[in-house]
Motif scaffolding. Structure first.
Motif, mmCIF file in Angstrom:
data_model
loop_
_atom_site.group_PDB
_atom_site.id
_atom_site.type_symbol
_atom_site.label_atom_id
_atom_site.label_comp_id
_atom_site.label_asym_id
_atom_site.label_seq_id
_atom_site.Cartn_x
_atom_site.Cartn_y
_atom_site.Cartn_z
ATOM 1 N N PHE A 72 0.824 -1.209 0.000
ATOM 2 C CA PHE A 72 0.000 0.000 0.000
ATOM 3 C C PHE A 72 0.856 1.257 0.000
ATOM 4 O O PHE A 72 0.614 2.189 -0.747
ATOM 5 N N PHE A 73 1.882 1.273 0.862
ATOM 6 C CA PHE A 73 2.717 2.472 0.937
ATOM 7 C C PHE A 73 3.551 2.667 -0.322
ATOM 8 O O PHE A 73 3.782 3.793 -0.744
ATOM 9 N N SER A 74 3.998 1.574 -0.943
ATOM 10 C CA SER A 74 4.773 1.738 -2.176
ATOM 11 C C SER A 74 3.873 2.261 -3.295
ATOM 12 O O SER A 74 4.295 3.085 -4.111
ATOM 13 N N LEU A 75 2.625 1.815 -3.345
ATOM 14 C CA LEU A 75 1.698 2.314 -4.355
ATOM 15 C C LEU A 75 1.338 3.768 -4.091
ATOM 16 O O LEU A 75 1.189 4.565 -5.028
ATOM 17 N N SER A 76 1.185 4.142 -2.837
ATOM 18 C CA SER A 76 0.835 5.529 -2.543
ATOM 19 C C SER A 76 2.006 6.454 -2.868
ATOM 20 O O SER A 76 1.794 7.578 -3.302
ATOM 21 N N LYS A 77 3.233 6.007 -2.680
ATOM 22 C CA LYS A 77 4.393 6.823 -3.048
ATOM 23 C C LYS A 77 4.439 7.048 -4.550
ATOM 24 O O LYS A 77 4.745 8.147 -5.008
ATOM 25 N N ILE A 78 4.112 6.029 -5.306
ATOM 26 C CA ILE A 78 4.090 6.160 -6.766
ATOM 27 C C ILE A 78 3.003 7.146 -7.182
ATOM 28 O O ILE A 78 3.210 7.992 -8.051
ATOM 29 N N GLY A 79 1.849 7.074 -6.547
ATOM 30 C CA GLY A 79 0.758 7.999 -6.860
ATOM 31 C C GLY A 79 1.113 9.437 -6.529
ATOM 32 O O GLY A 79 0.812 10.358 -7.295
ATOM 33 N N ILE A 80 1.759 9.637 -5.402
ATOM 34 C CA ILE A 80 2.160 10.993 -5.008
ATOM 35 C C ILE A 80 3.183 11.534 -5.997
ATOM 36 O O ILE A 80 3.095 12.691 -6.430
ATOM 37 N N ALA A 81 4.146 10.699 -6.375
ATOM 38 C CA ALA A 81 5.176 11.142 -7.318
ATOM 39 C C ALA A 81 4.556 11.487 -8.671
ATOM 40 O O ALA A 81 4.903 12.501 -9.292
ATOM 41 N N ALA A 82 3.617 10.674 -9.124
ATOM 42 C CA ALA A 82 2.970 10.937 -10.413
ATOM 43 C C ALA A 82 2.168 12.229 -10.368
ATOM 44 O O ALA A 82 2.192 13.019 -11.320
ATOM 45 N N SER A 83 1.472 12.474 -9.265
ATOM 46 C CA SER A 83 0.686 13.710 -9.173
ATOM 47 C C SER A 83 1.591 14.932 -9.094
ATOM 48 O O SER A 83 1.274 15.975 -9.662
#
Length: 158
Positions: A72-83
């Protein structure tokens, strides 16, 4: 005679028009060793169907039922970076377009200024002559409307 019957049953089988009894007759014929040589490929096909009808598919795919916190945290980091990358792109787009607008407004304020009044007068005459020429071209088309109006008043008198 039996060979012709089998051939017609095969045609019906591939058209999807055979009954269960006819399909059983085909399976029995192709399970015997004394099959006609020209029908040998069909023997392999029906043999495969017979051998695989009782097999059961076993799933060997590993599947995970619960998402871990690490995932979950690795996916949320990717989402934050993309945004963040997206917003940086949008911001840079607006900054660049704003700079271009400022350059265009500065360039447009320099147009039309003359130090010599005679030079300004000549340029004004050229511009007015061009406007007059284009206006006269447009008015040539309007004369047809006047002719149309005259004709309609002759035809439709009140």
């Amino acid at each position: 005679m039996e060979l012709e019957t089998i051939k017609t049953l095969l045609e019906k089988y591939f058209e999807g028009e055979t009954s269960v009894a006819e399909e059983k007759q085909l399976r029995n014929y192709f399970s015997n060793p004394d099959c006609a040589p020209e029908l040998e490929p069909y023997k392999q096909m029906f043999g495969y169907f017979e051998s695989e009808k009782d097999s059961v598919w076993e799933s060997t795919l590993p599947y995970e039922t619960k998402a871990t916190a690490k995932t979950f945290f690795s996916l949320s980091k990717i989402g934050i970076a993309a945004s963040l990358i997206f917003f940086a792109g949008v911001l840079s787009f607006f900054i660049i377009t704003n700079q271009e607008k400022q350059k265009n407004t500065i360039a447009s304020t320099d147009l039309g200024t003359f130090d010599n009044p005679e030079e300004a007068f000549l340029e004004t005459q050229k511009a007015l002559a061009l406007v007059s020429q284009k206006l006269n071209q447009g008015l040539e088309g309007v004369t047809y409307i006047n002719e149309y109006q005259k004709t309609t008043t002759l035809i439709f008198k009140n």
